[in-house]
Write a protein that holds these residues in place. Sequence first.
Motif, PDB file in Angstrom:
ATOM      1  N   ASN A  86     -16.963   3.428 -16.059  1.00 20.45           N
ATOM      2  CA  ASN A  86     -17.635   3.242 -17.351  1.00 20.45           C
ATOM      3  C   ASN A  86     -19.150   3.409 -17.228  1.00 20.45           C
ATOM      4  OD1 ASN A  86     -15.100   2.677 -18.315  1.00 20.45           O
ATOM      5  ND2 ASN A  86     -15.409   0.476 -18.477  1.00 20.45           N
ATOM      6  N   ASP A  87     -19.598   4.277 -16.315  1.00 22.92           N
ATOM      7  CA  ASP A  87     -21.030   4.423 -16.047  1.00 22.92           C
ATOM      8  C   ASP A  87     -21.860   4.652 -17.300  1.00 22.92           C
ATOM      9  OD1 ASP A  87     -21.638   3.909 -13.415  1.00 22.92           O
ATOM     10  OD2 ASP A  87     -21.352   5.963 -12.736  1.00 22.92           O
ATOM     11  N   SER A  88     -21.490   5.649 -18.100  1.00 23.88           N
ATOM     12  CA  SER A  88     -22.310   5.986 -19.268  1.00 23.88           C
ATOM     13  C   SER A  88     -22.340   4.839 -20.268  1.00 23.88           C
ATOM     14  CB  SER A  88     -21.774   7.261 -19.935  1.00 23.88           C
ATOM     15  OG  SER A  88     -21.967   8.382 -19.093  1.00 23.88           O
ATOM     16  N   TYR A  89     -21.214   4.218 -20.466  1.00 18.52           N
ATOM     17  CA  TYR A  89     -21.124   3.061 -21.363  1.00 18.52           C
ATOM     18  C   TYR A  89     -22.044   1.939 -20.875  1.00 18.52           C
ATOM     19  CZ  TYR A  89     -18.755  -1.048 -23.419  1.00 18.52           C
ATOM     20  OH  TYR A  89     -18.446  -2.222 -24.059  1.00 18.52           O
ATOM     21  N   CYS A  90     -21.997   1.631 -19.583  1.00 14.93           N
ATOM     22  CA  CYS A  90     -22.828   0.559 -19.031  1.00 14.93           C
ATOM     23  C   CYS A  90     -24.309   0.924 -19.082  1.00 14.93           C
ATOM     24  CB  CYS A  90     -22.406   0.240 -17.603  1.00 14.93           C
ATOM     25  SG  CYS A  90     -20.786  -0.565 -17.477  1.00 14.93           S
ATOM     26  N   LEU A  91     -24.641   2.193 -18.835  1.00 10.98           N
ATOM     27  CA  LEU A  91     -26.030   2.641 -18.958  1.00 10.98           C
ATOM     28  C   LEU A  91     -26.519   2.478 -20.389  1.00 10.98           C
ATOM     29  CD1 LEU A  91     -25.917   5.841 -16.725  1.00 10.98           C
ATOM     30  CD2 LEU A  91     -27.376   3.834 -16.333  1.00 10.98           C
ATOM     31  N   PHE A  92     -25.663   2.796 -21.359  1.00 13.05           N
ATOM     32  CA  PHE A  92     -26.052   2.615 -22.757  1.00 13.05           C
ATOM     33  C   PHE A  92     -26.333   1.146 -23.049  1.00 13.05           C
ATOM     34  CE2 PHE A  92     -24.723   1.326 -27.016  1.00 13.05           C
ATOM     35  CZ  PHE A  92     -25.698   1.975 -27.769  1.00 13.05           C
ATOM     36  N   LEU A  93     -25.445   0.257 -22.613  1.00 13.84           N
ATOM     37  CA  LEU A  93     -25.661  -1.179 -22.854  1.00 13.84           C
ATOM     38  C   LEU A  93     -26.962  -1.639 -22.209  1.00 13.84           C
ATOM     39  CD1 LEU A  93     -22.037  -2.554 -22.285  1.00 13.84           C
ATOM     40  CD2 LEU A  93     -23.143  -1.990 -24.459  1.00 13.84           C
ATOM     41  N   ALA A  94     -27.208  -1.192 -20.974  1.00  7.87           N
ATOM     42  CA  ALA A  94     -28.444  -1.576 -20.295  1.00  7.87           C
ATOM     43  C   ALA A  94     -29.673  -1.057 -21.036  1.00  7.87           C
ATOM     44  CB  ALA A  94     -28.426  -1.056 -18.865  1.00  7.87           C
ATOM     45  N   SER A  95     -29.570   0.142 -21.602  1.00  7.85           N
ATOM     46  CA  SER A  95     -30.714   0.731 -22.312  1.00  7.85           C
ATOM     47  C   SER A  95     -31.119  -0.084 -23.529  1.00  7.85           C
ATOM     48  CB  SER A  95     -30.391   2.171 -22.738  1.00  7.85           C
ATOM     49  OG  SER A  95     -29.497   2.193 -23.846  1.00  7.85           O
ATOM     50  N   GLN A  96     -30.220  -0.962 -23.987  1.00  9.11           N
ATOM     51  CA  GLN A  96     -30.500  -1.802 -25.154  1.00  9.11           C
ATOM     52  C   GLN A  96     -31.120  -3.151 -24.774  1.00  9.11           C
ATOM     53  OE1 GLN A  96     -30.102  -0.325 -28.195  1.00  9.11           O
ATOM     54  NE2 GLN A  96     -29.627   1.389 -26.825  1.00  9.11           N
ATOM     55  N   GLY A  97     -31.445  -3.306 -23.477  1.00  4.02           N
ATOM     56  CA  GLY A  97     -32.156  -4.513 -23.065  1.00  4.02           C
ATOM     57  C   GLY A  97     -31.316  -5.534 -22.331  1.00  4.02           C
ATOM     58  N   TYR A  98     -30.240  -5.095 -21.688  1.00  2.00           N
ATOM     59  CA  TYR A  98     -29.325  -6.007 -20.999  1.00  2.00           C
ATOM     60  C   TYR A  98     -29.246  -5.676 -19.515  1.00  2.00           C
ATOM     61  CZ  TYR A  98     -27.942  -7.281 -25.691  1.00  2.00           C
ATOM     62  OH  TYR A  98     -27.971  -7.728 -26.986  1.00  2.00           O
ATOM     63  N   ALA A  99     -28.999  -6.704 -18.708  1.00  2.00           N
ATOM     64  CA  ALA A  99     -28.614  -6.516 -17.316  1.00  2.00           C
ATOM     65  C   ALA A  99     -27.091  -6.484 -17.281  1.00  2.00           C
ATOM     66  CB  ALA A  99     -29.150  -7.647 -16.453  1.00  2.00           C
ATOM     67  N   VAL A 100     -26.536  -5.419 -16.723  1.00  2.00           N
ATOM     68  CA  VAL A 100     -25.088  -5.185 -16.773  1.00  2.00           C
ATOM     69  C   VAL A 100     -24.539  -5.122 -15.356  1.00  2.00           C
ATOM     70  CG1 VAL A 100     -23.249  -3.661 -17.617  1.00  2.00           C
ATOM     71  CG2 VAL A 100     -25.384  -3.903 -18.929  1.00  2.00           C
ATOM     72  N   MET A 101     -23.405  -5.767 -15.147  1.00  2.00           N
ATOM     73  CA  MET A 101     -22.691  -5.663 -13.872  1.00  2.00           C
ATOM     74  C   MET A 101     -21.288  -5.141 -14.131  1.00  2.00           C
ATOM     75  SD  MET A 101     -20.213  -7.173 -11.717  1.00  2.00           S
ATOM     76  CE  MET A 101     -20.103  -8.947 -11.526  1.00  2.00           C
ATOM     77  N   ALA A 102     -20.865  -4.175 -13.316  1.00  2.00           N
ATOM     78  CA  ALA A 102     -19.499  -3.644 -13.381  1.00  2.00           C
ATOM     79  C   ALA A 102     -18.919  -3.649 -11.977  1.00  2.00           C
ATOM     80  CB  ALA A 102     -19.488  -2.230 -13.952  1.00  2.00           C
ATOM     81  N   MET A 103     -17.717  -4.183 -11.830  1.00  2.00           N
ATOM     82  CA  MET A 103     -17.114  -4.280 -10.499  1.00  2.00           C
ATOM     83  C   MET A 103     -15.897  -3.377 -10.358  1.00  2.00           C
ATOM     84  SD  MET A 103     -15.231  -6.373 -12.501  1.00  2.00           S
ATOM     85  CE  MET A 103     -16.250  -7.813 -12.774  1.00  2.00           C
ATOM     86  N   SER A 104     -15.668  -2.909  -9.126  1.00  2.00           N
ATOM     87  CA  SER A 104     -14.369  -2.366  -8.753  1.00  2.00           C
ATOM     88  C   SER A 104     -13.476  -3.536  -8.341  1.00  2.00           C
ATOM     89  CB  SER A 104     -14.494  -1.393  -7.584  1.00  2.00           C
ATOM     90  OG  SER A 104     -15.347  -0.314  -7.881  1.00  2.00           O
ATOM     91  N   TYR A 105     -12.183  -3.324  -8.409  1.00  2.00           N
ATOM     92  CA  TYR A 105     -11.220  -4.294  -7.889  1.00  2.00           C
ATOM     93  C   TYR A 105     -10.038  -3.518  -7.341  1.00  2.00           C
ATOM     94  CZ  TYR A 105      -9.495  -3.414 -12.654  1.00  2.00           C
ATOM     95  OH  TYR A 105      -9.092  -2.817 -13.822  1.00  2.00           O
ATOM     96  N   ARG A 106      -9.347  -4.107  -6.374  1.00  2.00           N
ATOM     97  CA  ARG A 106      -8.207  -3.426  -5.779  1.00  2.00           C
ATOM     98  C   ARG A 106      -7.102  -3.232  -6.823  1.00  2.00           C
ATOM     99  NH1 ARG A 106      -7.183  -7.466  -1.065  1.00  2.00           N
ATOM    100  NH2 ARG A 106      -8.072  -8.827  -2.690  1.00  2.00           N
ATOM    101  N   LEU A 107      -6.256  -2.236  -6.600  1.00  2.00           N
ATOM    102  CA  LEU A 107      -5.363  -1.739  -7.642  1.00  2.00           C
ATOM    103  C   LEU A 107      -3.910  -1.697  -7.184  1.00  2.00           C
ATOM    104  CD1 LEU A 107      -7.666   1.274  -8.555  1.00  2.00           C
ATOM    105  CD2 LEU A 107      -7.319  -0.745  -9.991  1.00  2.00           C
ATOM    106  N   LEU A 108      -3.014  -1.579  -8.177  1.00  2.00           N
ATOM    107  CA  LEU A 108      -1.619  -1.257  -7.893  1.00  2.00           C
ATOM    108  C   LEU A 108      -1.554   0.129  -7.256  1.00  2.00           C
ATOM    109  CD1 LEU A 108       0.168  -2.174 -11.276  1.00  2.00           C
ATOM    110  CD2 LEU A 108      -0.161  -3.661  -9.300  1.00  2.00           C
TER     111      LEU A 108
END
Length: 312
Positions: A86-108
């Motif tokens: 969700n890189d572009s989505y998170c960059l957009f949220l950050a551009s609006q004045g937020y600190a954003v964290m996105a994590m990976s997690y292990r998968l099926l």
Amino acid sequence: MTDERFVEQLTQHWQRVAKRDRQRELTQPKPLGALVQTDRPYIAQASPLQKLNLYFPKNVNLNTEKLPTIIDIHGGGWMYGDCHLNDSYCLFLASQGYAVMAMSYRLLPQVGLKEMIEDVFASLHWLELFGSQKGFDLTRVLLVGDSAGGHLAGLTLCIQRSPKLQLLYGVEALDFDFDAAVIICGVMEPQKLALGNGIMSRAAKVQLKLLTRKNTAIANAAGFSQACRNIKLPPLMIIGSEEDSFWWQTRLFLRTLTANKLDFQTKLWRRSRGKHLGHVFNVTHWEWSESRETNFAMLNFFKQISASKHKK
């Protein structure tokens, strides 16, 4: 069909999704006004899927300014994706004045739901330890999840407020709490996937086996409707679209919230607004006008909840 064949079909499905995502990203405009720090491990001896990204607005002095926090949990059917999805989505949220964290997690199919929750909480405990040093204001926190990430976000809310669920999933509560949460096209009831259409529904029994690993207690708390009973949760915003292939899961979710008398509001797009508004459209296509309207509604929801909390 054997379980192994279903897993193979699911794997091939998500490989096709990954190819489409890469093609979309090649032509998609990138948000301006934000930057990212990538692939930080959140545990010692981290696997490639135990890392996180941090996103910030440009031209902010993080040594002197603390920004409201958004935590994003990506979707992908519990089988696909990482902290870059969700890189572009998170960059957009950050551009609006937020600190954003996105994590990976292990998968099926390598791990089950318990391990995914362990990873989500491990990343949140990392943020608890280091976030304030990096400009995150952990007194103002919004949790966001889309699709299967919405399911994990919903469980995270419940687990944070339930010692019983913390024991079941083998995690410790966070020192910070969530002001609010936003669930986008959430697939909140994996135990009911067989009611729908598509490969995930055809393979529903196999997916549930993989998620629960024959742990009856986990199976009985795997769905949001099972986990949320008798737990008071922070305010939620539900984003959905009638053109979403998992719209039926959104409707189930809304019924669960109403039945449990939980505080929520909605941003729902009707079929008349266009067939392109499908599953998690506001995440995958941040640049569309409908997506911007949706995402600004989400941010305004967070601002209102946070402002109300800090007045008290």
